[in-house]
Design a protein around this motif. Structure first.
Motif, PDB file in Angstrom:
ATOM      1  N   TRP A 176     -10.985  -0.332  -4.838  1.00  0.00           N
ATOM      2  CA  TRP A 176     -10.922  -0.154  -3.396  1.00  0.00           C
ATOM      3  C   TRP A 176      -9.689  -0.912  -2.888  1.00  0.00           C
ATOM      4  O   TRP A 176      -9.473  -2.051  -3.278  1.00  0.00           O
ATOM      5  N   PRO A 177      -8.915  -0.282  -1.977  1.00  0.00           N
ATOM      6  CA  PRO A 177      -9.157   1.036  -1.389  1.00  0.00           C
ATOM      7  C   PRO A 177      -8.856   2.177  -2.358  1.00  0.00           C
ATOM      8  O   PRO A 177      -7.954   2.060  -3.197  1.00  0.00           O
ATOM      9  N   ARG A 178      -9.653   3.240  -2.269  1.00  0.00           N
ATOM     10  CA  ARG A 178      -9.315   4.437  -2.995  1.00  0.00           C
ATOM     11  C   ARG A 178      -7.907   4.878  -2.583  1.00  0.00           C
ATOM     12  O   ARG A 178      -7.487   4.632  -1.450  1.00  0.00           O
TER      13      ARG A 178
ATOM     14  N   THR B  93     -11.366   4.006  -9.004  1.00  0.00           N
ATOM     15  CA  THR B  93     -11.772   2.785  -9.706  1.00  0.00           C
ATOM     16  C   THR B  93     -11.738   1.580  -8.789  1.00  0.00           C
ATOM     17  O   THR B  93     -12.620   0.719  -8.843  1.00  0.00           O
TER      18      THR B  93
END
Lengths: 112, 117
Positions: free
Chosen positions: A99-101, A97
């Motif tokens: 950033w960052p992942r 959902t």
């Protein structure tokens, strides 16, 4: 940044029994489009990660129905029913959902 | 059959550079965002960069921002990662992965190993 926390980190399970892995995020994973982008991955020893579940509970093609995902908001669970020898490996959740992942630390499943 | 094949890894000294490539087949590359994800020895997964289908959206993790550059050539079905000013802590297996649906890598390559020493 969103922090994703898995538990337990080690999971010894007898063959044929069930296993459950928890994944918690520091922020809600509900995106502006209403979807929740939480995935689960399996990494067998010496292999690349393989996705099992996307958007909380959608199983990827070819993934046995022994694997199921559930949860909402910030709390999620991967359940593996009737654990088999081929399930040995490390399991990761990942939030897509924000950033960052972020991946969880990983849960190492072994046969007890 | 979807395939992602990374190359370009190797041994490099601290401060050096490497360029990783990922060639894909089996799907319409120009329609998908792509990731680079790395895994240090014995450690977990770290998503370090993302590029959308038309290179308009590019993201980096703080750990590589300013040193790494992601790019793609849709005509050649190829994804790249230019890595400069490499550090010992960049030692890892680097995977490219396809993003589908949003925010979730579905297909992964076999990885290419980068050692900074």
């Amino acid at each position: 940044d969103v922090v994703v926390t898995q538990s337990p980190l080690s999971l010894p399970v007898p063959l044929g029994q069930s296993a459950s892995i928890s994944c918690r995020s520091s922020q809600s994973l509900v995106y502006t489009d209403g979807n929740t982008y939480l995935s689960w991955f399996q990494q067998r020893p010496g292999q690349s990660p393989r996705r099992l579940i996307y958007k909380v509970s959608n199983r990827d093609p070819g993934v046995p129905d022994r694997f199921s995902g559930s949860g909402s908001g910030t709390d999620f669970t991967l359940k593996i029913s009737r654990v088999e020898a081929e399930d040995v490996g490390v399991y990761y959740c990942m939030q897509g959902t924000h950033w960052p992942r972020a991946f969880g630390q990983g849960t190492k499943l072994e046969i007890k | 059959e979807v395939q992602l094949v990374e190359s370009g890894g190797g041994l490099v000294q601290p401060g050096g550079s490497l360029r990783l490539s990922c060639v894909v087949s089996g799907f319409t590359f120009s329609s998908y965002g792509m990731y680079w994800v790395r895994q240090a020895p014995g450690k977990g997964l770290e998503c370090i960069s993302y590029i959308n289908s038309i290179s308009r959206v590019i993201n980096y993790a703080d750990s590589v921002e300013g040193r790494f550059t992601i790019s793609r050539d849709n005509a050649k079905n190829s994804l790249f990662l230019q890595m400069n000013s490499l550090r010992v802590e960049d030692t890892a297996v680097y995977y490219c992965a396809r993003d589908y649906p949003r925010g979730s890598p579905d297909y992964w390559g076999q990885g290419t190993r980068v050692t900074v020493s």
